[in-house]
Design a protein around this motif. Structure first.
Motif, PDB file in Angstrom:
ATOM      1  N   SER A 108       0.838  -1.212   0.000  1.00 33.00           N
ATOM      2  CA  SER A 108       0.000   0.000   0.000  1.00 33.00           C
ATOM      3  C   SER A 108       0.867   1.254   0.000  1.00 33.00           C
ATOM      4  O   SER A 108       0.534   2.245  -0.673  1.00 33.00           O
ATOM      5  CB  SER A 108      -0.955  -0.003   1.192  1.00 33.00           C
ATOM      6  OG  SER A 108      -0.228   0.089   2.402  1.00 33.00           O
ATOM      7  N   THR A 109       1.981   1.225   0.717  1.00 31.37           N
ATOM      8  CA  THR A 109       2.896   2.370   0.718  1.00 31.37           C
ATOM      9  C   THR A 109       3.474   2.595  -0.676  1.00 31.37           C
ATOM     10  O   THR A 109       3.534   3.729  -1.165  1.00 31.37           O
ATOM     11  CB  THR A 109       4.027   2.150   1.730  1.00 31.37           C
ATOM     12  OG1 THR A 109       3.466   1.940   3.021  1.00 31.37           O
ATOM     13  CG2 THR A 109       4.972   3.332   1.777  1.00 31.37           C
ATOM     14  N   VAL A 110       3.894   1.531  -1.318  1.00 31.24           N
ATOM     15  CA  VAL A 110       4.445   1.647  -2.673  1.00 31.24           C
ATOM     16  C   VAL A 110       3.386   2.177  -3.628  1.00 31.24           C
ATOM     17  O   VAL A 110       3.664   3.053  -4.476  1.00 31.24           O
ATOM     18  CB  VAL A 110       5.003   0.284  -3.140  1.00 31.24           C
ATOM     19  CG1 VAL A 110       5.295   0.288  -4.627  1.00 31.24           C
ATOM     20  CG2 VAL A 110       6.250  -0.063  -2.356  1.00 31.24           C
ATOM     21  N   LEU A 111       2.154   1.668  -3.513  1.00 32.96           N
ATOM     22  CA  LEU A 111       1.094   2.152  -4.397  1.00 32.96           C
ATOM     23  C   LEU A 111       0.788   3.621  -4.139  1.00 32.96           C
ATOM     24  O   LEU A 111       0.588   4.402  -5.083  1.00 32.96           O
ATOM     25  CB  LEU A 111      -0.171   1.301  -4.216  1.00 32.96           C
ATOM     26  CG  LEU A 111      -0.101  -0.110  -4.798  1.00 32.96           C
ATOM     27  CD1 LEU A 111      -1.375  -0.877  -4.469  1.00 32.96           C
ATOM     28  CD2 LEU A 111       0.137  -0.076  -6.293  1.00 32.96           C
ATOM     29  N   ASN A 112       0.740   4.018  -2.866  1.00 34.01           N
ATOM     30  CA  ASN A 112       0.503   5.426  -2.552  1.00 34.01           C
ATOM     31  C   ASN A 112       1.629   6.299  -3.077  1.00 34.01           C
ATOM     32  O   ASN A 112       1.386   7.394  -3.613  1.00 34.01           O
ATOM     33  CB  ASN A 112       0.348   5.629  -1.041  1.00 34.01           C
ATOM     34  CG  ASN A 112      -1.010   5.187  -0.555  1.00 34.01           C
ATOM     35  OD1 ASN A 112      -1.961   5.150  -1.321  1.00 34.01           O
ATOM     36  ND2 ASN A 112      -1.084   4.851   0.723  1.00 34.01           N
ATOM     37  N   LEU A 113       2.854   5.833  -2.923  1.00 37.27           N
ATOM     38  CA  LEU A 113       3.985   6.613  -3.420  1.00 37.27           C
ATOM     39  C   LEU A 113       3.963   6.714  -4.941  1.00 37.27           C
ATOM     40  O   LEU A 113       4.235   7.780  -5.500  1.00 37.27           O
ATOM     41  CB  LEU A 113       5.307   5.997  -2.940  1.00 37.27           C
ATOM     42  CG  LEU A 113       5.628   6.186  -1.457  1.00 37.27           C
ATOM     43  CD1 LEU A 113       6.919   5.437  -1.120  1.00 37.27           C
ATOM     44  CD2 LEU A 113       5.759   7.649  -1.097  1.00 37.27           C
ATOM     45  N   SER A 114       3.629   5.611  -5.598  1.00 38.37           N
ATOM     46  CA  SER A 114       3.588   5.664  -7.065  1.00 38.37           C
ATOM     47  C   SER A 114       2.435   6.537  -7.530  1.00 38.37           C
ATOM     48  O   SER A 114       2.559   7.290  -8.491  1.00 38.37           O
ATOM     49  CB  SER A 114       3.488   4.256  -7.657  1.00 38.37           C
ATOM     50  OG  SER A 114       2.228   3.688  -7.333  1.00 38.37           O
ATOM     51  N   TYR A 115       1.300   6.485  -6.843  1.00 36.49           N
ATOM     52  CA  TYR A 115       0.173   7.359  -7.190  1.00 36.49           C
ATOM     53  C   TYR A 115       0.543   8.815  -6.938  1.00 36.49           C
ATOM     54  O   TYR A 115       0.296   9.686  -7.773  1.00 36.49           O
ATOM     55  CB  TYR A 115      -1.067   6.974  -6.387  1.00 36.49           C
ATOM     56  CG  TYR A 115      -2.238   7.889  -6.643  1.00 36.49           C
ATOM     57  CD1 TYR A 115      -2.942   7.817  -7.838  1.00 36.49           C
ATOM     58  CD2 TYR A 115      -2.620   8.836  -5.701  1.00 36.49           C
ATOM     59  CE1 TYR A 115      -4.002   8.663  -8.081  1.00 36.49           C
ATOM     60  CE2 TYR A 115      -3.678   9.692  -5.934  1.00 36.49           C
ATOM     61  CZ  TYR A 115      -4.363   9.599  -7.120  1.00 36.49           C
ATOM     62  OH  TYR A 115      -5.414  10.449  -7.355  1.00 36.49           O
ATOM     63  N   SER A 117       3.554  10.010  -6.850  1.00 42.28           N
ATOM     64  CA  SER A 117       4.590  10.360  -7.813  1.00 42.28           C
ATOM     65  C   SER A 117       3.977  10.680  -9.163  1.00 42.28           C
ATOM     66  O   SER A 117       4.388  11.617  -9.842  1.00 42.28           O
ATOM     67  CB  SER A 117       5.579   9.205  -7.924  1.00 42.28           C
ATOM     68  OG  SER A 117       6.528   9.441  -8.934  1.00 42.28           O
ATOM     69  N   ALA A 118       2.987   9.881  -9.563  1.00 41.85           N
ATOM     70  CA  ALA A 118       2.307  10.143 -10.836  1.00 41.85           C
ATOM     71  C   ALA A 118       1.577  11.481 -10.779  1.00 41.85           C
ATOM     72  O   ALA A 118       1.601  12.266 -11.744  1.00 41.85           O
ATOM     73  CB  ALA A 118       1.342   9.011 -11.157  1.00 41.85           C
ATOM     74  N   SER A 120       2.356  13.977  -8.831  1.00 42.90           N
ATOM     75  CA  SER A 120       3.386  15.023  -8.817  1.00 42.90           C
ATOM     76  C   SER A 120       3.955  15.226 -10.207  1.00 42.90           C
ATOM     77  O   SER A 120       4.210  16.372 -10.628  1.00 42.90           O
ATOM     78  CB  SER A 120       4.516  14.638  -7.861  1.00 42.90           C
ATOM     79  OG  SER A 120       4.048  14.586  -6.535  1.00 42.90           O
TER      80      SER A 120
END
Length: 145
Positions: A108-115, A117-118, A120
């Protein structure tokens, strides 16, 4: 040589042992006869057979008791192993569940970061586009001053 001595030599291939001779004499005295009597021979054989059977029975009882004791020890060891194995299994299941929860958290952390990041990247791209769109006009104004 009496019937008893002849019997022992022919059947057992040996002479009477002292305790066997003494037993035959006691049997003959109890029956008020001699050791040459066939009945004394038969009674001595019955006594010796019964004695052998009793000895075998005692050995079987001792073996049975030994097996029962070993079985109790084995059951105790098996019960202790099963308790320990249940505890180990519970700890391992807990560790596996904890691992799954940690993996879900990381995912979930990776998905939140990728979301994030996208998003941003999209904001950055939009900001660059707006800057480019304003850029030539802003540059002219800045140069003219």
């Amino acid at each position: 040589m009496t019937n008893l001595e002849r019997f022992y030599r022919s059947v057992h291939g040996r002479d009477l042992q002292p305790w066997e001779r003494q037993l035959a004499v006691r049997i003959a005295a109890a029956l008020n006869t001699t050791t040459d009597d066939d009945f004394v021979v038969h009674l001595l054989l019955v006594y010796m057979s019964t004695n052998a059977i009793t000895n075998m029975y005692n050995e079987l009882v001792a073996a049975r008791n030994g097996l029962a004791e070993h079985n109790r020890d084995l059951i105790g060891a098996l019960t202790a192993d099963l308790r320990r194995n249940r505890l180990i299994a519970a700890v391992l299941l807990g560790a596996a569940a904890l691992g799954v929860l940690v993996s879900v958290g990381i995912l979930s952390t990776v998905l939140n970061l990728s979301y994030g990041s996208a998003a941003s990247a999209a904001r950055l791209a939009a900001a660059l586009e707006s800057c480019e769109a304003r850029g030539p006009a802003g540059a002219q104004r800045g140069l003219g001053r």
